[in-house]
Design an enzyme around this catalytic site. Sequence first.
Site, short mmCIF file in Angstrom:
data_model
loop_
_atom_site.label_atom_id
_atom_site.label_comp_id
_atom_site.label_asym_id
_atom_site.label_seq_id
_atom_site.Cartn_x
_atom_site.Cartn_y
_atom_site.Cartn_z
N SER A 159 6.55 61.72 -28.15
CA SER A 159 7.84 61.10 -28.48
C SER A 159 7.60 59.81 -29.27
CB SER A 159 8.64 60.83 -27.20
OG SER A 159 9.96 60.47 -27.52
N ASN A 160 8.59 58.96 -29.34
CA ASN A 160 8.45 57.69 -30.05
C ASN A 160 9.23 56.61 -29.29
OD1 ASN A 160 11.28 57.61 -31.08
ND2 ASN A 160 10.60 59.52 -32.04
N ARG A 161 9.26 55.41 -29.81
CA ARG A 161 9.80 54.27 -29.05
C ARG A 161 11.31 54.08 -29.21
NH1 ARG A 161 7.42 49.85 -31.43
NH2 ARG A 161 8.62 48.60 -29.99
N SER A 162 11.99 55.02 -29.81
CA SER A 162 13.44 54.84 -29.97
C SER A 162 14.12 54.81 -28.60
CB SER A 162 14.02 55.97 -30.82
OG SER A 162 15.42 55.92 -30.77
#
Length: 410
Positions: free
Chosen positions: A217-220
Amino acid sequence: MAEIALLQGKRIILGVCGSIAVYKAVDLASKLTQAGAQVDVIMTEAAQRFVRPLTFQAVSGRPVYTDMWRAENSGGLPSHIAHIGLAEGADLLMIAPATANTLAKLAGGFADDLLSVTALAAGCPLLVAPAMDGGMVEHPAVIDNLDALRRRGAHLIEPESGRLASGLTGGGRLPETSTLIGHIRRVLGLDGELSGHKLVVTAGGTREALDPVRYLSNRSSGKQGFAIAQAGIDAGADVILISAAEARPPLVGATRLAVDSAQSMMEAVLAQVADSSALIMAAAVADYRPRSVSEQKIKKADDSLTLPLERNPDILMAVKAQREKTGYPMIVVGFAAESENLVENASGKLQDKGLDLLVANDISASDAGFAVDTNRVVVLDMDGGLHKIELTSKAAIGAYIIERVGGLLA
Ligand code: PMT
């Protein structure tokens, strides 16, 4: 509490009835005042047994109204028409907490105290938040009274379940201030610029499964997408929030569809935009996903592990193809998170993805972009227009985007 553009200069009459939940109404009056509203509190006699008028006066900075027969309660008007003066020009009459007794008075059209008489005189929307203990909220008499108010166009806030003051557990709790303010924003926004428009907003970082317990995933955080959705609700839109941000609290007034992977987000987006006015893609969608998802938890083995990845579908490209065939959504807004060559990289995406607007998000500094409350963007349009927004709140950026979408739809 930060200022809320929608509440600036709004006149809200807050009717407070006798319930232990009065302490939450004090917080509500305080937060509404901080957010920019003018709050005139009317307390019933029973409410004053829980909290003194001075408490509300201190947090609202305004006189508190308790008695329709007393001159000092008339807001400068002859005392016998205080209710007319209060009701005139009000943007909203909110009753929180609303007791069974006051609900019965409202439903029956009684006018024996300042609150009930003001409710009859007020032409503004009525928002009612019932709160009561011991299962009273399920009594047929209360249900009938609520039905009567609903039929007449009043907006009702569903009481929450949980621990009640009596120690019993059940329905009847007054929701927290943030939820109450969410309902106020929804009602005040109803006739806004985007009224009648369906708006689809995506938020959060997609999660691409690796095995039953892991994902890429990512940091959003979803903060920017949720701020846009809130601005859409403030403008009266029918907001569909397609969210991969599990942890974010509910947003009153939006229909929230929870998704995880890029694939599931794409399916939800394509279905929802089929009859929508606008799509705003604030989500951070993973460009790649694991080629296969292991059925079992991947075991530790060698010193290194290579994971084959494959391209995810591009949601905006799929929307572009659907829009070319159907004409929907009418407006498409994309984002571009860029750490270098902001405008140059972003304008390439504007063209490729066939967007009406592109919000180029500068993620080179720690106070903008992923996971923080502030942001710094440049908004590009199809005609080569470029609008730079220096560091500000994600709420302010959301409001600007909604204003631009409103302009395009008009
Ligand atoms: O959620 P927050 O913590 O508040 O952070 C906000 C944000 C930084 C995530 C947000 O402001 C933002 O910039 N979102 C877009 C991030 C991104 O994925 O940018 P991109 O340049 O990779 O993608 C460009 C556009 O294509 C985006 O609108 C994206 O949603 C879309 N996209 C990307 C990949 C893909 N497979 N399909 C897409 O539709």
